[in-house]
Design a protein around this motif. Structure first.
Motif, mmCIF file in Angstrom:
data_model
loop_
_atom_site.group_PDB
_atom_site.id
_atom_site.type_symbol
_atom_site.label_atom_id
_atom_site.label_comp_id
_atom_site.label_asym_id
_atom_site.label_seq_id
_atom_site.Cartn_x
_atom_site.Cartn_y
_atom_site.Cartn_z
ATOM 1 N N ALA A 20 -5.590 -6.056 -3.822
ATOM 2 C CA ALA A 20 -6.488 -5.001 -3.350
ATOM 3 C C ALA A 20 -5.711 -3.899 -2.637
ATOM 4 C CB ALA A 20 -7.542 -5.601 -2.413
ATOM 5 N N ARG A 21 -4.717 -4.297 -1.846
ATOM 6 C CA ARG A 21 -3.891 -3.293 -1.170
ATOM 7 C C ARG A 21 -3.099 -2.467 -2.180
ATOM 8 N NH1 ARG A 21 -3.889 -1.426 3.826
ATOM 9 N NH2 ARG A 21 -1.687 -1.775 4.265
ATOM 10 N N ALA B 132 -10.833 -5.371 -1.007
ATOM 11 C CA ALA B 132 -9.968 -5.840 0.073
ATOM 12 C C ALA B 132 -10.773 -6.538 1.169
ATOM 13 C CB ALA B 132 -9.185 -4.669 0.657
ATOM 14 N N SER C 38 -11.679 -10.189 0.150
ATOM 15 C CA SER C 38 -10.641 -10.968 -0.529
ATOM 16 C C SER C 38 -10.696 -12.423 -0.091
ATOM 17 C CB SER C 38 -9.258 -10.391 -0.211
ATOM 18 O OG SER C 38 -9.124 -9.081 -0.699
ATOM 19 N N LEU D 276 -5.831 -10.177 -1.636
ATOM 20 C CA LEU D 276 -5.686 -9.086 -0.674
ATOM 21 C C LEU D 276 -4.470 -8.229 -1.010
ATOM 22 C CD1 LEU D 276 -6.599 -7.629 1.841
ATOM 23 C CD2 LEU D 276 -5.341 -9.296 3.220
ATOM 24 N N TYR E 224 0.836 -1.205 0.000
ATOM 25 C CA TYR E 224 0.000 0.000 0.000
ATOM 26 C C TYR E 224 0.874 1.259 0.000
ATOM 27 C CZ TYR E 224 -3.092 3.534 2.126
ATOM 28 O OH TYR E 224 -3.799 4.673 2.413
#
Length: 495
Positions: free
Chosen positions: A113-114, A101, A104, A110, A63
């Motif tokens: 998504a991050r 996220a 997920s 995940l 992220y």
């Protein structure tokens, strides 16, 4: 007849300006909370998704890594198309990525998504400081606004575990992401009405190659660190490191020669500017590297519930908020550079005390050590942002802001990658010989696989505590060096 877009002048009423600042601080707070809210959820998602140690690190820092790699590029796009417009579009994308996220099904999804959350967040962050400069032309008001902005950023880092702990006490781990959706909706509505539009009237040509090189310079280096820790030194590590360094060199050369560079590297010839950027980087590096594994330590070693672990980190949050009231007095007494150095020195002392207190039987000793950490980091973050903007001419403030924000996010990413990797290495070194693979993988997997009362489980907890102590001392040493650099490079304006 042609028209030239001009920056918005400060024509808004004081109430409207401060209300707009509230929206901008809310955006930064959301990004900062999302950077740390996941930490307490690591044990829960480990049970559900069974990620490897490397995947846990990627979930934590991709992220911030995406934010760091894309901030400058996103800032250029915001200058071209309008900072308000890009800010609102990025916020909407942030909400969509949060839903992905939350639901997920695997660790890999995940991580993706991050990554998307980081890409969306990169379109939000660069516009905040630029819009603050647009809203507040009076220097004293602007300094106060930047202090509040910094408090939102630093406070959000520490508030993340508390928000995560509260949610995890009642809901599943995905709730730490799903909570973003209503916040995003409120932000979109408020931002549409309160924020003025602002753009660069002459942004120059967008350099796509420089944007690509900036990403290639960062991602392979972090990958090399991660892979070396999990798999050892091999050809992949060497190739990734060489690729990252080569891309970084090419990026810097292109910035020096380009008519419209993404980053004005000439700014780093200014010692005050370079010192402020470095101090900003290291203060976040130390705090994020500590917090990522500190939340796991509280739950897995001390046996705290997620909510109690979040509350246990509140001393750092409260201390960082106090900085807003104290920063003016400290700058008047010490001067800018000395105040930054003092903040980093206090943070270094706090980190060293954390290492001592991590083995104390009572939590209160540990909680007290978090106060100087939060106070020092909060002071350093507030003043380094102001120092970066003050160290350059006004016409270069946009480039300076982008560099400052990139240092912040890169510090967060590398703090998790490097200090997190150090925790993993030392943890494995302190384990008894012949410990099974699931115990060596991580403390979270060890706790899931072992009887909590067994000797091996206690040995794993002791090994993790020792690793945390070593890492806290390493962070303290780095922060102390940054304090010396800030003392020597950032002007104080006092004899």
């Amino acid at each position: 007849m042609t028209t030239t877009r001009a920056p918005i002048r400060q024509t808004l009423s004081p109430r409207r300006r401060w209300a707009a600042l509230g929206v901008l601080v809310g955006a930064v707070l959301l990004l900062a909370i999302d950077g740390t809210v996941l930490y307490l959820a690591v044990p829960s998602l480990t049970r559900e998704l069974a990620p490897t140690a490397t995947e846990i690190l990627w979930i934590g820092d991709i992220y911030s890594l995406a934010l760091a790699g894309l901030l400058v590029t996103a800032g250029n796009l915001a200058d071209r198309f309008g900072r308000k417009k890009v800010l609102l579009l990025g916020t909407a994308a942030f909400g969509i990525a949060s839903v992905l996220a939350a639901f997920s099904p695997t660790a890999g999804v995940l991580v993706l998504a991050r990554l998307l959350l980081g890409v969306a967040g990169a379109t939000i962050m660069p516009s905040t400081l630029s819009l603050i400069r647009t809203l507040f032309t009076d220097p004293r008001e602007r300094t106060r606004a930047i202090a509040i902005w910094s408090a939102g950023s630093g406070g959000g880092i520490a508030l993340g575990p508390l928000v995560g702990g509260t949610l995890l006490e009642h809901y599943w781990w995905g709730s730490v992401f799903l909570i973003n959706v209503p916040v995003v909706v409120v932000f979109l509505i408020a931002g549409a009405f309160l924020l003025p539009e602002s753009r660069d009237p002459n942004p120059g040509r967008f350099d796509l190659l420089s944007a690509a090189l900036s990403m290639v310079a960062i991602v392979p280096l972090v990958y090399a660190v991660k892979h070396a820790v999990s798999e050892g030194l091999d050809v992949r590590v060497a190739v990734a490191a060489v690729l990252g360094v080569a891309a970084g060199v090419l990026f810097l050369r292109r910035q020096r020669r380009a008519a419209d560079p993404l980053i004005d590297v000439g700014l780093f010839r200014n010692g005050a500017f370079s010192g402020a950027v470095l101090a900003n980087f290291i203060s976040v590096f130390a705090l994020m590297g500590l917090l990522f594994f500190f939340s796991q330590y509280l739950q897995l070693v001390r046996g705290f519930s997620p909510l109690r672990a979040g509350l246990a980190e509140m001393p750092a949050t409260l201390a960082s908020i106090v900085v807003v009231a104290a920063v003016g007095v400290l700058v008047r007494r010490l001067g800018q550079g000395r105040a930054v150095a003092a903040g980093l020195g206090v943070a270094a002392l706090g980190l060293a005390l954390v290492a001592v207190a991590e083995q104390a039987p009572q939590y209160w000793w540990l909680g007290l050590t978090l106060v100087p950490v939060g106070l020092g980091v909060g002071l350093a973050l507030t003043l380094t942002v102001d120092s970066v903007l003050s160290a350059v001419p006004r016409d270069k403030a946009g480039s300076a802001s982008a560099i400052s924000e990139t240092a912040y996010e890169l510090g967060a990413a590398l703090g998790i990658a490097l200090l997190g990797s150090l925790v993993t290495v030392v943890y494995r070194a302190f384990l008894p010989a012949g410990a099974p693979g699931e115990v060596r993988e991580s403390l979270a997997s060890a706790v899931s696989a072992l009887d909590p009362a067994s000797d091996l489980a206690q040995a794993a907890r002791d090994a993790f505590t020792g690793a945390m102590q070593v890492t806290s001392l390493a962070a303290a040493a780095v922060t102390a060096v940054a304090a010396l650099i800030a003392w020597r490079t950032i002007p104080s304006g006092k004899d």
